[in-house]
Design a protein around this motif. Structure first.
Motif: not given
Length: 447
Positions: A276-287, A289-302
């Protein structure tokens, strides 16, 4: 001044890690004369300061009063020393001077702290001449005839390089799927034995896995429109399955040669937090990615919901199709040094073998899609890319399981998280270096 000459030259080299940033200063930390006369050879370790931080680099400095035309491309610049005018140049390109590597390694000699070693029981032929390979970014490799390849590490980090550690351990076990190591060069940095170069068997009659995969993809794209990936002449699935089995064998050998462990459930949750931390830094740099945050969060939650320990061991750490070679008999795995930009401790750390599996799965997706970047018929070929990727990913996983690799139903969630986290890394890399390719890793979040 030699340091000023080197500072101007080093910033233009492919393997220099600080490109795009000004060099505050460069100093010569170590200067060992390997061969005197004309030509002469000096082994240098230089410290480069940028933005308050230091990196060390290794150079082979050649000096000639008259530089032949064949070495003009390696010229660093004019240099006056000892009352004479010399041409200073990058001596890795001078096979008259690099011959000392073979002779010194065969003899197990050393000079002023630069030590040459060979494995017990091996014989090194000192007759071949060297040729520099042009493909590498972070290191320089010299091929000696059709017998040896010597990888010279340009950026130096104190300590034994993980590749030397791994290949020598696996060779002692007679492990398949690795190239025979012959010797290495080392010195001491900060009081720690530090690997300068490794020499291994050169796989002369072999083909890079990436090139083989791309040949298959091109065959599919050029085939009749109705032809499937299974029916196209360059079907890669059988090779993908063999590669999966070879990967499982390498993982077994690594587990036998080095310590293993487990990551307990609370530590697994920390892994998810790291994703999640790496995702947060990546989204801040590359917008993008933002539409896919939900998909990624769901995978990390699993991953957070896993209720079992995760086995960990030494792994490759930077596994993809460019790190494997298909010989006439089987697959061979190369470059066990991990991600060169990471600290040695992290590259040696135990991890889940699923990290390597995920890296190769991402590589299949890249092979399928990278030819579509800028292609006039990209939209029409997209289904073929998807089909090729799915077919070969599945074949690789089948081969991995049949070869003794372990992927339990619970592992599926962790494998998916590793793969998506790798794709996040790739998005950032492409945004920084090849913006036209950003669609390749973004596709990972849509299937």
């Amino acid at each position: 001044m030699l340091d000023e000459l080197l500072a101007a030259w080093i910033s233009r080299q492919r393997w220099f890690g600080g490109k795009g940033r000004p060099i505050d200063s460069l100093s010569i930390e170590s200067d060992v004369v390997i061969q005197s006369g004309d030509p002469s050879l000096r082994h240098l370790i230089v410290s480069v300061w940028q933005d308050g931080s230091r990196e060390r680099y290794q150079l082979l400095l050649g000096l000639r009063t008259e530089l032949p035309d064949t070495l003009n491309h390696a010229l660093i610049g004019p240099y006056a020393t000892g009352g004479a005018e010399w041409s200073a140049y990058d001596a890795v390109h001078d096979n008259e001077l690099t011959h000392w590597m073979l002779e010194s390694m065969a003899g197990g000699t050393g000079q002023d702290g630069v030590r040459f070693r060979h494995l017990p029981g091996v014989e090194i032929d000192t007759s071949p001449r060297s040729l520099v390979l042009g493909a590498e970014q972070s290191n320089t490799s010299l091929v000696f005839g059709d017998a040896y390849i010597c990888k010279l590490f340009r950026r130096l980090i104190p300590g034994v390089n993980p590749e030397l550690e791994v290949v020598t351990a696996l060779a002692e076990r007679g492990a398949p799927h690795v190239a025979q190591p012959y010797g290495w060069i080392e010195t001491d940095l900060d009081g720690t034995p530090t690997t300068l170069a490794i020499m291994q068997e050169f796989l002369s009659n072999s083909t890079d896995g990436w090139d083989l995969a791309l040949t298959s993809v091109r065959d599919l794209y050029n085939s009749l429109s109705g032809l499937s990936a299974a029916d196209a002449g360059g079907d890669f699935a059988a090779e993908a399955a063999r590669l999966g089995a070879a990967t499982a064998a390498v993982h077994r050998e690594l587990a036998a040669a080095f310590p293993t462990g487990v990551v307990e459930m609370h530590e697994v949750k920390r892994m998810a937090e790291g994703f999640r931390r790496r995702l947060g830094r990546a989204v801040a740099e590359v917008p993008e990615l933002r539409p896919y945050v939900g998909v990624l969060e769901a995978a990390y939650h699993q991953v957070e919901e896993l209720t079992t320990e995760v086995p960990v061991q030494r792994v490759h750490g930077d596994y993809h199709l460019g790190q494997v070679m298909r010989t006439t008999t089987d697959w061979v795995v190369l470059d066990f040094e991990g991600e060169p930009g990471q600290p040695l401790a992290e590259r040696r750390a135990l991890s889940s073998p699923l990290r390597d599996v995920a890296g190769m799965l991402r590589s299949f997706d890249y092979a399928a899609r990278h030819l579509l970047a800028g292609h006039s018929e990209a939209e029409r070929l997209e289904p073929k890319a998807e089909e090729w990727s799915a077919r070969n990913r599945s074949a690789f996983l089948d081969g991995y399981l049949q070869g003794g690799g372990l992927i339990t139903p619970g592992d599926a969630a962790l494998l998916r998280a590793f793969e998506l986290s790798k794709a996040v890394y790739e998005v950032v890399y492409e945004a920084r270096n090849r913006p036209a390719w950003i669609s390749i890793p973004l596709a990972a979040f849509r299937h």
